[in-house]
Design an enzyme around this catalytic site. Structure first.
Site, short mmCIF file in Angstrom:
data_model
loop_
_atom_site.label_atom_id
_atom_site.label_comp_id
_atom_site.label_asym_id
_atom_site.label_seq_id
_atom_site.Cartn_x
_atom_site.Cartn_y
_atom_site.Cartn_z
N THR A 123 0.86 -1.19 0.00
CA THR A 123 0.00 0.00 0.00
C THR A 123 0.89 1.23 0.00
O THR A 123 1.63 1.47 0.94
CB THR A 123 -0.90 -0.01 1.24
OG1 THR A 123 -1.68 -1.19 1.18
CG2 THR A 123 -1.81 1.20 1.26
N GLU A 148 -3.60 -4.76 -2.89
CA GLU A 148 -4.23 -5.94 -2.26
C GLU A 148 -5.40 -5.49 -1.40
O GLU A 148 -5.39 -4.39 -0.85
CB GLU A 148 -3.20 -6.72 -1.44
CG GLU A 148 -2.43 -5.92 -0.40
CD GLU A 148 -3.11 -5.81 0.95
OE1 GLU A 148 -4.09 -6.53 1.17
OE2 GLU A 148 -2.69 -4.97 1.76
N LEU A 247 -20.52 -3.09 9.93
CA LEU A 247 -21.30 -2.26 10.85
C LEU A 247 -21.41 -2.95 12.21
O LEU A 247 -22.39 -2.78 12.91
CB LEU A 247 -22.70 -2.00 10.26
CG LEU A 247 -22.76 -0.99 9.10
CD1 LEU A 247 -24.18 -0.87 8.56
CD2 LEU A 247 -22.26 0.39 9.55
N CYS A 257 -3.55 -2.25 8.84
CA CYS A 257 -3.93 -1.43 7.67
C CYS A 257 -4.72 -0.17 8.02
O CYS A 257 -4.29 0.93 7.67
CB CYS A 257 -4.77 -2.27 6.71
SG CYS A 257 -3.79 -3.51 5.87
N ARG A 325 -0.81 -6.12 15.98
CA ARG A 325 -0.49 -4.75 15.57
C ARG A 325 -1.70 -3.83 15.74
O ARG A 325 -2.79 -4.13 15.27
CB ARG A 325 0.00 -4.73 14.12
CG ARG A 325 1.44 -5.24 14.00
CD ARG A 325 1.88 -5.28 12.57
NE ARG A 325 1.22 -6.37 11.83
CZ ARG A 325 1.41 -6.60 10.54
NH1 ARG A 325 2.20 -5.82 9.84
NH2 ARG A 325 0.79 -7.60 9.95
C1 UDX Z 1 -8.30 -4.64 6.22
C2 UDX Z 1 -9.18 -4.60 4.95
O1 UDX Z 1 -10.43 -5.23 5.22
C3 UDX Z 1 -8.47 -5.25 3.79
O2 UDX Z 1 -9.26 -5.18 2.62
C4 UDX Z 1 -7.16 -4.48 3.62
O3 UDX Z 1 -6.48 -4.84 2.50
C5 UDX Z 1 -6.33 -4.62 4.87
O4 UDX Z 1 -7.05 -4.06 5.95
P1 UDX Z 1 -7.72 -6.39 8.14
O5 UDX Z 1 -6.82 -5.33 8.72
O6 UDX Z 1 -7.22 -7.77 8.05
O7 UDX Z 1 -8.15 -5.97 6.65
O8 UDX Z 1 -9.02 -6.42 9.05
P2 UDX Z 1 -10.60 -6.15 8.90
O9 UDX Z 1 -11.32 -7.43 8.91
O10 UDX Z 1 -10.88 -5.22 7.80
O11 UDX Z 1 -10.87 -5.45 10.31
C6 UDX Z 1 -10.20 -4.25 10.68
C7 UDX Z 1 -10.58 -3.81 12.06
O12 UDX Z 1 -11.93 -3.37 12.10
C8 UDX Z 1 -10.47 -4.88 13.13
O13 UDX Z 1 -9.94 -4.30 14.30
C9 UDX Z 1 -11.90 -5.34 13.33
O14 UDX Z 1 -12.13 -5.90 14.60
C10 UDX Z 1 -12.65 -4.04 13.13
N1 UDX Z 1 -14.05 -4.21 12.69
C11 UDX Z 1 -14.33 -4.76 11.47
C12 UDX Z 1 -15.08 -3.76 13.50
O15 UDX Z 1 -14.86 -3.24 14.61
N2 UDX Z 1 -16.36 -3.85 13.04
C13 UDX Z 1 -16.68 -4.38 11.83
O16 UDX Z 1 -17.87 -4.42 11.49
C14 UDX Z 1 -15.64 -4.87 11.03
#
Ligand code: UDX
Length: 422
Positions: A123, A148, A247, A257, A325
């Protein structure tokens, strides 16, 4: 058949990308500067936990489609495609630090075969495709952006069944060649210029973070007006324009990320002369959410954290990963400890931590605690025996920052239960 692909960087993105391309029938060589890591990977020992990854790495090694080597040049010397999957950490000013990306590009510049395509998977800020082109200094090599969208915990299926593939290039034939790598995944293909591809990546993560901060803000309103956010979200989600995804209220977003990319996008916009107030607010709401969770725990232990004993379920930033992280769980526990609480945590994937006491099982950490706090949405927490937890606790409070447990069952057992937004 299959193309010859070099993957530079065997972190989370590089390893998943390499193993999945091998699974799709390409010939993949993954490179890293860490010799010990490469040795372990060559023997099928993975540095991360990711569902399904172990199996396809082992299959790739066995079939000869997946190899691991030390050094970017060794991998790139006879490749058709070189994927740059190195880390782009957040610099002091919030912008992404491109040092590793530039180093990787410099290292492969002289060994790349003619007509190779260098692909940016990391990224990177808008304009980085041009930076890589400059570092390479090769007129016979094209640079393409191919961001990605892999979620930890479902990265393999996200790669093999993507919602879309985004390719940004000024060279249409290079874009077509990269698109062909994904031909078996039959998905939506967006071929655009590099700046648009790079912006799609940031905008996607910023939008998802916005959805979560939005629902966390709505949860705060629900608490204030006596509404139940779970029902509110249900009512929102059936509107097709809104949807149910992302949500889920919680302790705030974390991971490798969203925190980095939201701040980077604020900075990218600022440098370009746009003050992205909306996204700044999204970050502020996220920071506040952690404080709100700490305040709930403070209430749960009777108003004073100093000397309070707290059992914590969950350390990872979300379920189905071992990644800590920017974990909201870690931030919340660290604040509880700073305010005098004695915290003992349990996590299915994390068995030790430099600053947090980690117990061997979920019940043991409850022994003598004043309150139980659920911080990560591990499915197994749902099925734990709350009666057993209650017997072991000294107090009878639950703070469920993920709205994960069965609230009625907890109340029936005599717990006082605080969720989020209900
Ligand atoms: C994210 C993106 O989804 C992905 O497309 C990108 O390339 C990398 O970053 P990731 O960091 O693996 O992926 O986690 P993700 O499932 O997106 O969740 C991110 C954070 O949001 C987590 O801390 C999760 O607990 C939180 N979350 C997610 C919520 O609090 N509520 C939700 O409804 C969804």
């Amino acid at each position: 058949m299959g193309s010859r692909i070099a993957i530079i960087g065997t972190g989370y993105v590089g390893l998943t990308t390499g193993a999945c391309f091998a699974h799709l029938g390409h010939h993949v060589v993954c490179a890293d500067i860490d010799r010990a890591r490469i040795e372990r990977l060559s023997n099928g020992i993975l540095p991360i936990y990711e569902p399904g990854l172990q199996e396809i790495v082992e299959a790739g090694i066995a079939s000869g489609h997946l190899r691991f080597v030390v050094g970017a040049a060794a991998a790139a010397k006879d490749c058709e495609f070189a994927y740059l999957c190195v880390q782009t950490p957040q610099g002091d000013d919030g912008a992404a630090d491109l040092t590793y990306l530039q180093q990787a590009a410099a290292e492969i510049a002289s060994v790349l075969p003619a007509h190779a395509v260098v692909v940016n998977k990391s990224t990177v800020p808008v304009g980085s495709t041009k930076v890589v082109e400059r570092v390479l200094g090769r007129h016979d090599v094209s640079v393409v952006s191919n961001p990605e969208f892999l979620r930890e915990g479902s990265a393999v299926s996200d790669f093999l069944k993507p919602d879309r593939v985004v390719i940004g290039s000024d060279d249409p034939s290079a874009a077509t060649r990269v698109a062909d790598l994904y031909s078996t995944t039959s998905t939506h293909l967006i071929v655009t210029d590099p700046a648009s591809a790079e912006t799609i990546k940031y905008a996607a993560n910023a939008f998802l973070a916005t959805k979560i901060s939005f629902v966390n803000a709505v949860a705060a309103v629900c608490e204030a007006v006596g509404a139940d956010v779970n029902d509110v979200v249900l009512g929102l989600g059936y509107d097709k324009r809104i949807g149910h995804e992302f949500l889920r209220p919680g302790p705030g977003w974390g991971g490798s990320c969203f925190p980095k990319d939201t701040r980077a996008m604020v900075k990218i916009a600022e440098d370009a002369g746009y003050d992205f107030n909306l996204l700044k607010g999204v970050v502020v709401v996220n920071d506040e959410q952690r404080e709100r969770m700490v305040a709930k725990v403070e209430r749960a232990v009777g108003g004073n954290l100093d000397g309070a004993v707290v059992a914590a379920w969950g350390l990872t930033f979300k379920a189905n990963t071992d990644d800590l992280r920017e974990s909201p769980a870690i931030a919340i526990i660290t604040e509880l400890i700073a305010r005098g609480a004695i915290v003992k945590a349990y996590d299915p994937q994390v068995k030790s931590h430099p600053t947090i006491t980690v117990g061997a099982d979920a019940y043991e950490v409850c022994d003598g605690a004043d309150a139980l706090v659920v911080l990560t949405e591990w499915d197994e927490f749902r099925w734990l025996d709350l009666a057993e937890a209650k017997r072991r606790l000294r107090g009878s409070s639950i703070v469920d920052t993920r709205n994960l447990l069965d609230r009625s069952a907890a109340i029936r057992l005599g717990f006082s239960y605080q969720g989020v937004g209900r």
